[in-house]
Design an enzyme around this catalytic site. Structure first.
Site, PDB file in Angstrom:
ATOM      1  N   LEU A  95      50.739   6.442 -19.403  1.00 41.65           N
ATOM      2  CA  LEU A  95      50.664   6.912 -20.780  1.00 41.65           C
ATOM      3  C   LEU A  95      50.497   5.732 -21.734  1.00 41.65           C
ATOM      4  CD1 LEU A  95      53.594   9.390 -20.269  1.00 41.65           C
ATOM      5  CD2 LEU A  95      51.213  10.050 -20.642  1.00 41.65           C
ATOM      6  N   PRO A  96      49.927   5.969 -22.922  1.00 43.72           N
ATOM      7  CA  PRO A  96      49.557   4.832 -23.778  1.00 43.72           C
ATOM      8  C   PRO A  96      50.705   4.140 -24.499  1.00 43.72           C
ATOM      9  CG  PRO A  96      48.869   6.907 -24.769  1.00 43.72           C
ATOM     10  CD  PRO A  96      49.351   7.235 -23.395  1.00 43.72           C
ATOM     11  N   THR A 111      52.577   0.694 -19.633  1.00 41.56           N
ATOM     12  CA  THR A 111      53.076  -0.606 -20.070  1.00 41.56           C
ATOM     13  C   THR A 111      54.084  -0.375 -21.187  1.00 41.56           C
ATOM     14  OG1 THR A 111      50.964  -1.645 -19.518  1.00 41.56           O
ATOM     15  CG2 THR A 111      52.455  -2.884 -20.945  1.00 41.56           C
ATOM     16  N   LYS A 160      50.370  -3.368 -29.122  1.00 46.03           N
ATOM     17  CA  LYS A 160      51.671  -2.862 -28.665  1.00 46.03           C
ATOM     18  C   LYS A 160      52.258  -3.748 -27.579  1.00 46.03           C
ATOM     19  CE  LYS A 160      51.487  -0.067 -25.439  1.00 46.03           C
ATOM     20  NZ  LYS A 160      51.496  -0.094 -23.939  1.00 46.03           N
ATOM     21  N   LYS A 212      54.470  -7.073 -16.200  1.00 45.54           N
ATOM     22  CA  LYS A 212      53.269  -6.589 -16.888  1.00 45.54           C
ATOM     23  C   LYS A 212      53.180  -7.131 -18.308  1.00 45.54           C
ATOM     24  CE  LYS A 212      49.476  -4.441 -17.701  1.00 45.54           C
ATOM     25  NZ  LYS A 212      49.353  -2.989 -17.841  1.00 45.54           N
TER      26      LYS A 212
END
Length: 239
Positions: A6-7, A37, A180, A112
């Site tokens: 998911l974003p 992430t 983000k 990540k």
């Protein structure tokens, strides 16, 4: 087994932790794997909620983009309990070429965020040095050739040079997503008592691209404010 990617962190928390979310709906023994992430604290909250219901959880963010996913060559960095990782390994191996167990819950997220901070840093550094080379009168194709055979070579140089030359801003990795990721990485670094000056510079470049209205364009849109600052268009004349 349920896998998600998911974003935004808010999307992950909503999908997993809302009363009608995955954790509440999953049967005991279900394995939930999130490839998003997000920050490590988000992963730990989900893992704790899952554990309370007898559900397993792995944070397993990926690197390699849509092309890597289609080819099954993703890099996958995994946090969680080792026996759960072993259970998930056949599925992860089908998705990725480099699958590495990083440690307890949240460790995959840490790896990540470090990776993506380096992406931002390398990308800004590449654009800046190409601008320097151009303003200093060096042929950029010759510079690219020699860098590819020298210690300054990087994956970003290899992947991004042709796209920079073509001014290809079609979104393979959107500006708003790297924005983000860099914010989360800098927050994590600060919590660890480490200042990342290079990360701050990368964030400033991607923030400038966001402010200029390029949120939905590729992260290479950081090129545009850097060109304006330098007073020259890369591979061209003054902007």
């Amino acid at each position: 087994m349920v896998c998600t990617c998911l974003p935004m962190p808010a999307d992950v928390e909503r999908v997993y932790l809302e009363p009608d979310g995955l954790v509440a709906a999953a049967r005991p023994g279900t394995l939930l794997i999130d490839h998003s992430t997000v920050g490590p604290d988000t992963c730990r909250r989900i893992a704790a909620a899952a554990r309370a219901r007898g559900v397993h959880f792995l944070d397993a963010p990926v690197s390699g983009g849509p092309a890597g996913a289609q080819a099954g060559t993703l890099g996958i960095m995994v946090g969680g309990e080792w026996p759960v990782f072993e259970q998930a390994r056949p599925v992860l191996d089908a998705m990725g070429k480099t699958v590495v167990y990083m440690g307890p819950t949240g460790s995959g997220a840490v790896a990540k965020l470090i990776n993506n901070l380096l992406v931002g840093v390398h990308q800004r550094a590449l654009i800046e040095m190409l601008l320097v080379g151009q303003k200093a009168g060096v042929d950029l194709d010759a510079l690219h050739q020699v860098l590819m055979g020298s210690s300054g070579r990087s994956a970003i140089l290899e992947m991004m040079y042709a796209r920079l030359k073509a001014r290809d801003l079609e979104p393979k990795f959107r500006t708003e997503l790297l924005h983000k990721d860099l914010r989360l990485a800098l927050e994590m670094a600060a919590e660890c008592g480490v200042r990342s000056a290079t990360g701050e510079a990368a964030f400033a470049a991607i923030e400038a691209a966001m402010q200029a209205g390029y949120a939905d364009r590729d992260t290479l849109a950081m090129l545009l404010p850097l060109e304006r600052e330098a007073g020259v268009q890369l591979f061209g004349a003054s902007p």
